[in-house]
Design a protein around this motif. Structure first.
Motif: not given
Lengths: 262, 276
Positions: A80, A88-89, B164-166, B168-170, B174, B178-179, B182
């Motif tokens: 993007f 946070w990573r 972003l996670l979609r 990556h097919r999390a 996850q 991961v999201l 946090p």
């Protein structure tokens, strides 16, 4: 990965009854392994097309097919305009995200990251937080992330738009260099004519909203691309053709608008 | 005059940060000593500091202070854990489901608008005067800030990162680990900070209504005997418990949210980790 877009159209609902025609109808095919730039003015639905190909948005009409399948995000990587790092990573855990989501062991992930860091010019920043990076460095981390993902289709949504001109050119050329596998298809959306010509094999020009194809131009510049290519007569000729096509797109749009008013 | 380092122009000196509260305590103690020495009020209203100290030593030595403190602390910790887990879990579910949100919101608001003191007698009737009723009173008061902050925290998850996670097919799990967790953590810990001090209030309110042990019980008992020094000792013990809990959550916050305090790229270079 071969990309086929057939009669693709996207409309957004506006208000209670209205509809905004964002894109299309659009027809084109991208050969596997090609690097194609999609050039168009702001608001021509470029990002909408990227969202459709990434499986984030269902088209209103028509289809997009990736090797014959409906897009579902699998095998597709996106870069993007914003680096989109998880704040946070640390750098290495941001870069290794695709491997982590795929269930690959921690040590293997970090080894892969370490091999990439020097190529990306990020040595010593493995343990940095995203807030500690400059815009260009953050985008390098995002590039690293997409490289580790090794997608068959790489979608670039104005990936260098937020960066200064010098960093933008450098990162673009770097990206070409990093492109690991020849079979990887790249579709780069941009409003920057020079960026399109410098990086792509082929440039598709879209009109203003709703984005329609107004030109399809091959870029026969030699590879690997270098900044010097932009000084050649051939480059200037291509530049002139693209300018004209963008102008035609705008004019056509204007005619349509006037007709609608009448 | 030495030039201050450019990064801490606005920082106060650590000496004043440490000394200022101590100086204030000393001033209050001094004023207190003067007032009791002048006998402005009778001794049973304002006992001299020495009497309070004497009482403190006495109840420390016979173990009763520790006993009552532990009883209260148990209720506080149980209430804090229960209320925070329930608040976070329900907050998450409400944010995920519009149906649950519509169904639950009026009740949560009603629960919050009713003073906790009004609930306490009912809880004692239902759960007896032991630990359970105190823990539940405490949990009820803890619930709301955790709940609200979880909802707000979940709403703060940026759409671009969800995309972003979609891509990556999390998996759902996850996305959560991961999201969502946090991203919501800063708000969640902010809620927990408020909850930590509220938990003490909840437990003491429960003990005021009916109890046979605990610092709230000790205060009620001491007051009925006009043992003002003992009341003060118990109050100070409560303040210390609340402050320690708050400190623990703050420490947790600094640990878990280190990424927020990382400063700039320049500060990273200064740490000397970067080699050109």
């Amino acid at each position: 990965m071969k990309v086929q877009v057939k009669d693709l159209q996207v409309k957004y609902p506006v208000g209670s009854a209205g509809q905004l025609e964002a894109l299309g109808p659009l027809d084109f095919t991208l050969a596997a392994g090609s690097f194609v730039a999609l050039l168009g003015p702001s608001g021509c639905g470029k990002s909408t097309l990227v969202r459709v190909l990434a499986g984030l948005l269902k088209p209103t009409q028509g289809v997009a097919l990736l090797d014959g399948n409906q897009p579902d995000g699998g095998g597709t990587g996106i870069l993007f305009q914003d680096a989109n790092l998880l704040p946070w990573r640390r750098v290495r855990d941001n870069m290794a995200l695709p491997l982590e989501l795929a269930g690959i062991a921690r040590e293997t992930r970090y080894d892969a990251v370490r091999r990439l860091l020097s190529v990306l010019g990020l040595e010593g920043f493995e343990m940095a937080w995203p807030a500690e990076l400059s815009g260009g460095m953050a985008q390098r981390v995002a590039i690293g992330r997409v490289l580790l993902q090794e997608p068959d289709l790489l979608l670039l949504d104005e990936p260098f738009g937020a960066l200064d001109a010098i960093t933008r050119e450098q990162l673009g050329l770097d990206l070409l260099r990093f492109r690991a596998r020849a079979a990887q298809t790249v579709l780069m959306v941009t409003h920057d004519i020079n960026e399109a010509l410098l990086l792509a094999d082929r440039v598709l020009v879209l009109s203003l909203r709703p984005g329609r194809l107004v030109a399809d131009l091959a870029v026969p510049l030699p590879r690997p691309r270098r900044l010097e290519h932009t000084w050649s007569q051939q480059y200037v000729n291509l530049l002139r053709q693209l300018r004209a096509a963008l102008g035609r797109g705008a004019a056509e749009q204007m005619r349509n608008a006037v007709q609608e008013v009448r | 005059m030495t030039r201050p380092n450019s990064t801490d122009v606005y920082a106060r000196s650590p000496v004043s940060k440490r000394l200022a509260p101590l100086a204030l305590i000393a001033a209050v103690l001094l004023l207190w000593q003067i007032m009791s020495a002048l006998q402005v009020y009778p001794v049973f209203i304002i006992p001299p500091p020495a009497a309070v100290l004497q009482k403190f030593v006495a109840v420390s030595l016979d173990g009763s202070l520790l006993h009552h403190s532990l009883v209260t602390l148990k209720a506080v910790l149980a209430g804090l854990a229960g209320g925070a887990v329930a608040g976070a879990a329900l907050g998450y579910l409400v944010e995920r489901s519009a149906l649950l949100e519509d169904a639950l919101t009026p009740f949560v608001v009603a629960l919050q608008s009713t003073p906790i003191v009004a609930w306490a007698p009912l809880l004692v009737i239902w759960f007896g005067s032991g630990l359970t009723s105190k823990a539940i009173t405490s949990a009820l008061i803890v619930f709301f800030p955790t709940f609200v902050n979880t909802v707000v925290g979940m709403r703060n998850v940026p759409a671009s990162l969800q995309d972003l996670l979609r891509v990556h097919r999390a998996t759902r799990w996850q996305v959560l680990t991961v999201l969502e967790i946090p991203a919501a953590l800063p708000m969640l810990l902010g809620g927990l900070k408020i909850s930590a001090t509220l938990a003490v209030i909840g437990a003491v309110v429960g003990e005021f209504v009916s109890a046979d042990a605990g610092l709230g019980f000790l205060i009620t008992l001491a007051r009925s005997r006009y043992d003002t020094p003992l009341v003060l000792v118990a109050v100070i013990a409560l303040a210390v418990i609340a402050r320690i809990l708050y400190g623990i959550v703050s420490m947790l916050e600094r640990r878990l949210l280190a990424w927020q305090h990382s400063g700039t790229r320049a500060s990273y270079l200064q740490k000397g980790t970067f080699q050109e």
